[in-house]
Write an enzyme that holds these catalytic residues in place. Structure first.
Site, PDB file in Angstrom:
ATOM      1  N   GLY A   1      14.069   3.080  28.418  1.00  0.00           N
ATOM      2  CA  GLY A   1      14.694   1.882  27.872  1.00  0.00           C
ATOM      3  C   GLY A   1      14.498   1.720  26.382  1.00  0.00           C
ATOM      4  O   GLY A   1      15.219   0.955  25.737  1.00  0.00           O
ATOM      5  N   GLY A   2      13.519   2.425  25.817  1.00  0.00           N
ATOM      6  CA  GLY A   2      13.323   2.416  24.378  1.00  0.00           C
ATOM      7  C   GLY A   2      12.870   1.082  23.815  1.00  0.00           C
ATOM      8  O   GLY A   2      12.447   0.176  24.543  1.00  0.00           O
TER       9      GLY A   2
ATOM     10  N   VAL B   1      17.641 -10.393  11.171  1.00  0.00           N
ATOM     11  CA  VAL B   1      17.986 -10.851  12.529  1.00  0.00           C
ATOM     12  C   VAL B   1      16.748 -11.125  13.365  1.00  0.00           C
ATOM     13  O   VAL B   1      16.576 -12.224  13.906  1.00  0.00           O
ATOM     14  CB  VAL B   1      18.889  -9.813  13.223  1.00  0.00           C
ATOM     15  CG1 VAL B   1      19.139 -10.221  14.674  1.00  0.00           C
ATOM     16  CG2 VAL B   1      20.212  -9.677  12.486  1.00  0.00           C
ATOM     17  N   ILE B   2      15.859 -10.137  13.500  1.00  0.00           N
ATOM     18  CA  ILE B   2      14.695 -10.320  14.365  1.00  0.00           C
ATOM     19  C   ILE B   2      13.742 -11.359  13.779  1.00  0.00           C
ATOM     20  O   ILE B   2      13.105 -12.116  14.515  1.00  0.00           O
ATOM     21  CB  ILE B   2      13.964  -8.980  14.620  1.00  0.00           C
ATOM     22  CG1 ILE B   2      12.896  -9.119  15.703  1.00  0.00           C
ATOM     23  CG2 ILE B   2      13.374  -8.428  13.337  1.00  0.00           C
ATOM     24  CD1 ILE B   2      13.432  -9.473  17.066  1.00  0.00           C
TER      25      ILE B   2
ATOM     26  N   GLU C   1      11.013  11.417  27.453  1.00  0.00           N
ATOM     27  CA  GLU C   1      10.616  10.116  26.922  1.00  0.00           C
ATOM     28  C   GLU C   1       9.105  10.020  26.878  1.00  0.00           C
ATOM     29  O   GLU C   1       8.421  10.252  27.879  1.00  0.00           O
ATOM     30  CB  GLU C   1      11.196   8.993  27.782  1.00  0.00           C
ATOM     31  CG  GLU C   1      10.676   7.598  27.448  1.00  0.00           C
ATOM     32  CD  GLU C   1      10.853   7.216  25.993  1.00  0.00           C
ATOM     33  OE1 GLU C   1       9.851   6.811  25.368  1.00  0.00           O
ATOM     34  OE2 GLU C   1      11.978   7.342  25.461  1.00  0.00           O
TER      35      GLU C   1
ATOM     36  N   GLY D   1      12.394  -4.603   8.691  1.00  0.00           N
ATOM     37  CA  GLY D   1      13.303  -3.513   9.029  1.00  0.00           C
ATOM     38  C   GLY D   1      12.594  -2.398   9.775  1.00  0.00           C
ATOM     39  O   GLY D   1      11.402  -2.483  10.085  1.00  0.00           O
TER      40      GLY D   1
ATOM     41  N   LYS E   1      14.901 -11.989  23.882  1.00  0.00           N
ATOM     42  CA  LYS E   1      15.864 -12.897  24.510  1.00  0.00           C
ATOM     43  C   LYS E   1      15.220 -13.738  25.599  1.00  0.00           C
ATOM     44  O   LYS E   1      15.637 -14.881  25.842  1.00  0.00           O
ATOM     45  CB  LYS E   1      17.061 -12.127  25.058  1.00  0.00           C
ATOM     46  CG  LYS E   1      17.799 -11.296  24.019  1.00  0.00           C
ATOM     47  CD  LYS E   1      18.055 -12.052  22.727  1.00  0.00           C
ATOM     48  CE  LYS E   1      18.488 -11.138  21.601  1.00  0.00           C
ATOM     49  NZ  LYS E   1      17.407 -10.411  20.937  1.00  0.00           N
TER      50      LYS E   1
ATOM     51  N   HIS F   1      40.564 -24.867  30.093  1.00  0.00           N
ATOM     52  CA  HIS F   1      40.073 -26.138  29.532  1.00  0.00           C
ATOM     53  C   HIS F   1      39.251 -26.880  30.584  1.00  0.00           C
ATOM     54  O   HIS F   1      39.655 -26.982  31.739  1.00  0.00           O
ATOM     55  CB  HIS F   1      41.251 -27.019  29.111  1.00  0.00           C
ATOM     56  CG  HIS F   1      40.819 -28.367  28.603  1.00  0.00           C
ATOM     57  ND1 HIS F   1      40.306 -28.540  27.333  1.00  0.00           N
ATOM     58  CD2 HIS F   1      40.783 -29.585  29.201  1.00  0.00           C
ATOM     59  CE1 HIS F   1      39.985 -29.816  27.171  1.00  0.00           C
ATOM     60  NE2 HIS F   1      40.262 -30.474  28.299  1.00  0.00           N
TER      61      HIS F   1
ATOM     62  N   GLU G   1      11.569 -14.485   2.672  1.00  0.00           N
ATOM     63  CA  GLU G   1      12.704 -13.570   2.554  1.00  0.00           C
ATOM     64  C   GLU G   1      12.939 -13.202   1.093  1.00  0.00           C
ATOM     65  O   GLU G   1      13.026 -14.076   0.228  1.00  0.00           O
ATOM     66  CB  GLU G   1      13.964 -14.212   3.139  1.00  0.00           C
ATOM     67  CG  GLU G   1      15.262 -13.498   2.847  1.00  0.00           C
ATOM     68  CD  GLU G   1      15.266 -12.029   3.271  1.00  0.00           C
ATOM     69  OE1 GLU G   1      15.769 -11.201   2.489  1.00  0.00           O
ATOM     70  OE2 GLU G   1      14.754 -11.716   4.374  1.00  0.00           O
TER      71      GLU G   1
END
Length: 458
Positions: A37-38, A180-181, A32, A268, A49, A438, A200
């Site tokens: 973790g990339g 998405v991002i 790496e 992208g 997040k 419920h 967009e």
């Protein structure tokens, strides 16, 4: 020393493959160049997040008076947010490192390059060495794609790899790309107080997902104050000192000029093929070409994750990594992409699995569609979050579940129940019979399933 498997790239595909291979008794090397973790852990999924959770808290506080809570003088500290984010990253990196050490995986911090089908060169800070290996897995991920835009090279701009390095909240932010991002970061920075505009090229945001869900999310984002330009193309950018000037073409003709403090290019990602330049690997467009067993045209070399295209998702890369090791162990297991959950973590979340409605139409597959709104779910009412719905796509003959699309509160957690039904080849009859707690948001599965068999409850 000769390794059984050498993996180039320590992201969610690479390190998971390394752990599985070592657990199977193989001698493993993992190379790496940056942090373990990339992109997902360090520059994508996890940082975004943490930002989106703060955005959710801020949005809840803005609307808390209807619940009898009066929150005054609420402020966001970007320094505090970044500190929390960095603690999360460090904890997760440390966890991965500990797991690899416990499994006796040899981890090399450096740049890996394939020299031959059985030899990998490792360039480290103070040395260059080669190792021999029986199998190689390319898991080098991707990097942001930068479009050709007049003047872009002369202005400051961010990509999805650098946006989390901001030290202050911009007063204005233009995001090129409504995928998405793009929409996730638009949601976050809008909640932080930035004036956000999305540019967009397609006729709607998140064009790869359900059009009805896309339109509802677009309505929700606009209501929160985000400006969304669709059928729009950024033609030219100019440096105006403290700001950047953007010339945008709408609907192929009309031109609009915007000024922004910060520019984010999020159109992208492109595969990182730096490790494979010395070997003649076949490509599928810009991506490495693999067969159903994730093997390239060279028998000893496999590839997984973003470098092979398809679903560029962390959990897909991990699944490919596990599948790849099965094949190295001669178990001949084809990679199955039919049940892949797809999630968008905006304040009004979207989650899907299986066929989309457009997929079913394009492939001329007979289907029925049933829809149920979160308005009818008691738990959604208690949360004050009733926007959204579930769409269930079923086989008309047997009631087999072909696909699910959800938009609403916490649907990125709910989607896994739908995935489990599909994985076990469940039908709507079985879904209708399953007793849900419920009050819970998951009751929406019971409601839509009963609706699909003509026994709607509410």
């Amino acid at each position: 020393m000769t390794y059984d498997v050498t993996i180039i790239g320590g992201g969610p595909g690479g390190y998971v493959a390394a752990l599985r291979a070592a657990g199977e008794g193989l001698k493993v090397a993992l190379i790496e160049a940056d942090h373990l973790g990339g992109t997902c852990l360090n520059k994508g999924c996890i940082p975004s997040k943490t930002y989106l959770k703060n955005a959710e808290l801020l949005e809840d506080m803005k609307h808390s008076e209807s619940r009898g809570i009066f929150a005054k003088n609420v402020e966001l500290s970007l320094e505090g947010l970044v500190g929390f984010k960095n603690n999360v990253l460090n904890n997760l990196r440390g966890g991965i490192s500990s797991l690899l050490k416990a499994k006796k995986v040899d981890v090399f911090n450096g740049f890996g390059t394939i020299k031959t089908p059985t030899e990998v060169e490792i360039q480290q800070a103070d040395s260059v060495n080669s190792i021999s290996t029986k199998h190689i897995i390319v898991a080098t991920g991707s990097k942001p794609s930068i479009p050709k835009i007049e003047g872009l090279e002369n202005v400051p701009y961010h990509t999805t790899d650098t946006i989390f390095e901001l030290t202050e909240i911009p007063s204005s932010l233009v995001i090129v790309g409504g995928g998405v991002i793009g929409v996730e970061l638009a949601n976050a920075f809008n909640s932080f107080g930035s004036n956000v505009t999305i540019v967009e090229y397609s006729d709607r945001i998140i064009p790869m997902e359900d059009s009805e869900a896309s339109n509802l999310l677009q309505k929700h984002l606009k209501k929160s104050g985000i400006k969304i330009l669709t059928n729009a193309l950024l033609k030219k950018v100019e440096n105006n000192g403290a700001t950047t000037s953007l010339t945008i073409e709408e609907n192929g003709a009309k031109q609009l000029v915007l000024e922004t403090d910060q520019l984010l290019v999020a159109v992208g990602r492109t595969p990182n093929l730096s490790a494979t330049q010395n070997v003649n690997l076949q490509q599928n467009g810009p991506f490495l070409k693999v067969n159903d067993y994730l093997q390239t045209n060279i028998e000893s070399i496999y590839a997984i994750g973003d470098v092979i295209g398809g679903y560029q998702l962390a959990h897909v890369a991990s699944a490919e990594g596990l599948n790849c090791i099965e094949n190295i162990l001669n178990k001949q297991k084809k990679m199955d992409y039919s049940i892949i959950p797809r999630c968008i973590y905006t304040n009004l979340q979207i989650a899907s699995v299986g066929y989309s409605e457009q997929d079913l139409k394009n492939q001329n597959i007979d289907y029925n569609v049933f829809k149920y709104s979160f308005q009818g779910i008691g738990k959604a009412q208690t949360l004050g979050k009733t926007d959204g719905f579930v769409k269930l796509f079923t086989d008309p003959k047997y009631g087999e579940i072909l696909g699910i699309c959800m938009i609403g509160p916490n649907v990125t957690e709910l989607i896994s129940q739908g995935s489990a039904f599909m994985h076990l080849e469940g039908t709507t009859f079985e879904m209708a019979e399953m007793i849900q707690p419920h009050p819970s948001l998951s009751e929406i599965y019971m409601e839509v399933a009963n609706l699909s068999i003509g026994k709607g409850v509410h």
